[in-house]
Design an enzyme around this catalytic site. Sequence first.
Site, PDB file in Angstrom:
ATOM      1  N   ASP A 107      16.282   7.286  -2.678  1.00 36.71           N
ATOM      2  CA  ASP A 107      15.970   8.707  -2.609  1.00 36.71           C
ATOM      3  C   ASP A 107      16.803   9.387  -1.527  1.00 36.71           C
ATOM      4  O   ASP A 107      17.737   8.794  -0.975  1.00 36.71           O
ATOM      5  CB  ASP A 107      14.473   8.920  -2.401  1.00 36.71           C
ATOM      6  CG  ASP A 107      13.972   8.496  -1.028  1.00 36.71           C
ATOM      7  OD1 ASP A 107      14.776   7.999  -0.190  1.00 36.71           O
ATOM      8  OD2 ASP A 107      12.772   8.657  -0.767  1.00 36.71           O
ATOM      9  N   CYS A 115      14.865   3.744   0.735  1.00 38.38           N
ATOM     10  CA  CYS A 115      14.160   5.010   0.980  1.00 38.38           C
ATOM     11  C   CYS A 115      13.656   4.989   2.417  1.00 38.38           C
ATOM     12  O   CYS A 115      13.896   4.021   3.146  1.00 38.38           O
ATOM     13  CB  CYS A 115      13.057   5.262  -0.045  1.00 38.38           C
ATOM     14  SG  CYS A 115      11.502   4.393   0.183  1.00 38.38           S
ATOM     15  N   HIS A 147      11.492 -18.245  -0.830  1.00 35.08           N
ATOM     16  CA  HIS A 147      10.123 -18.561  -1.221  1.00 35.08           C
ATOM     17  C   HIS A 147       9.595 -17.728  -2.376  1.00 35.08           C
ATOM     18  O   HIS A 147       8.679 -18.182  -3.077  1.00 35.08           O
ATOM     19  CB  HIS A 147       9.180 -18.403  -0.032  1.00 35.08           C
ATOM     20  CG  HIS A 147       9.433 -19.397   1.051  1.00 35.08           C
ATOM     21  ND1 HIS A 147       8.683 -19.434   2.204  1.00 35.08           N
ATOM     22  CD2 HIS A 147      10.339 -20.404   1.163  1.00 35.08           C
ATOM     23  CE1 HIS A 147       9.122 -20.418   2.986  1.00 35.08           C
ATOM     24  NE2 HIS A 147      10.132 -21.015   2.375  1.00 35.08           N
ATOM     25  N   ASN A 148      10.106 -16.518  -2.552  1.00 32.90           N
ATOM     26  CA  ASN A 148       9.526 -15.610  -3.549  1.00 32.90           C
ATOM     27  C   ASN A 148      10.460 -15.273  -4.694  1.00 32.90           C
ATOM     28  O   ASN A 148      10.071 -14.549  -5.596  1.00 32.90           O
ATOM     29  CB  ASN A 148       9.075 -14.306  -2.864  1.00 32.90           C
ATOM     30  CG  ASN A 148       8.197 -14.571  -1.666  1.00 32.90           C
ATOM     31  OD1 ASN A 148       8.581 -14.278  -0.541  1.00 32.90           O
ATOM     32  ND2 ASN A 148       7.034 -15.154  -1.875  1.00 32.90           N
ATOM     33  N   ARG A 199      14.631   4.591   7.592  1.00 36.39           N
ATOM     34  CA  ARG A 199      14.193   5.263   8.820  1.00 36.39           C
ATOM     35  C   ARG A 199      13.806   4.277   9.926  1.00 36.39           C
ATOM     36  O   ARG A 199      13.505   4.692  11.043  1.00 36.39           O
ATOM     37  CB  ARG A 199      13.026   6.191   8.524  1.00 36.39           C
ATOM     38  CG  ARG A 199      13.435   7.378   7.671  1.00 36.39           C
ATOM     39  CD  ARG A 199      12.301   8.356   7.459  1.00 36.39           C
ATOM     40  NE  ARG A 199      12.785   9.511   6.714  1.00 36.39           N
ATOM     41  CZ  ARG A 199      12.087  10.133   5.787  1.00 36.39           C
ATOM     42  NH1 ARG A 199      10.863   9.734   5.482  1.00 36.39           N
ATOM     43  NH2 ARG A 199      12.594  11.184   5.162  1.00 36.39           N
ATOM     44  N   ARG A 215       7.857 -26.271  -4.653  1.00 37.00           N
ATOM     45  CA  ARG A 215       6.456 -25.847  -4.545  1.00 37.00           C
ATOM     46  C   ARG A 215       6.296 -24.339  -4.687  1.00 37.00           C
ATOM     47  O   ARG A 215       5.226 -23.856  -5.022  1.00 37.00           O
ATOM     48  CB  ARG A 215       5.858 -26.332  -3.228  1.00 37.00           C
ATOM     49  CG  ARG A 215       6.375 -25.627  -2.000  1.00 37.00           C
ATOM     50  CD  ARG A 215       5.781 -26.241  -0.723  1.00 37.00           C
ATOM     51  NE  ARG A 215       5.987 -25.412   0.431  1.00 37.00           N
ATOM     52  CZ  ARG A 215       7.099 -25.372   1.157  1.00 37.00           C
ATOM     53  NH1 ARG A 215       8.135 -26.118   0.820  1.00 37.00           N
ATOM     54  NH2 ARG A 215       7.178 -24.591   2.218  1.00 37.00           N
TER      55      ARG A 215
END
Length: 143
Positions: free
Chosen positions: A9, A66, A99-100, A110, A133
């Site tokens: 944005d 953003c 991990h994700n 900002r 895992r």
Amino acid sequence: MSKIAIGGDHAGYEYKSKLVAWLESKGHTVKDFGTHNADSVDYPDFAHPVSSAVESKEYDRGVLVCGSANGVAMAANKHQGVRAAICWQTELAELARLHNDANIICIPSRFVNYDLVEQMTEVFLSTPFEGGRHQKRVDKIGC
């Protein structure tokens, strides 16, 4: 090199513009979904196209920028195939991948300086998913 979808944005416009040029200089193919100036806009209008491009696997990873990163992350994570992570440190960018298996990094313009943005993005793009895992946990994210 990777195919990167990027958007943000008005609060992220300056960093996003610099990041596009930096990513291209590193050899990545970049699609800038906007915004293309600093006029006030609605972040979902840019978060959703970036997320769709990553979800469809047309692009390998995504970057959203953003002010706080919260809005773009919320919008991006509505997409079933997206795992968008808000990062403000390189360690978080690394763990989001390790991990994700995050596929979109959300950057709070900002709250971080631009040099850190490049560092986090580099780590995010170069870190592989660890699997093992963590795979069963990632498999449980979608609804």
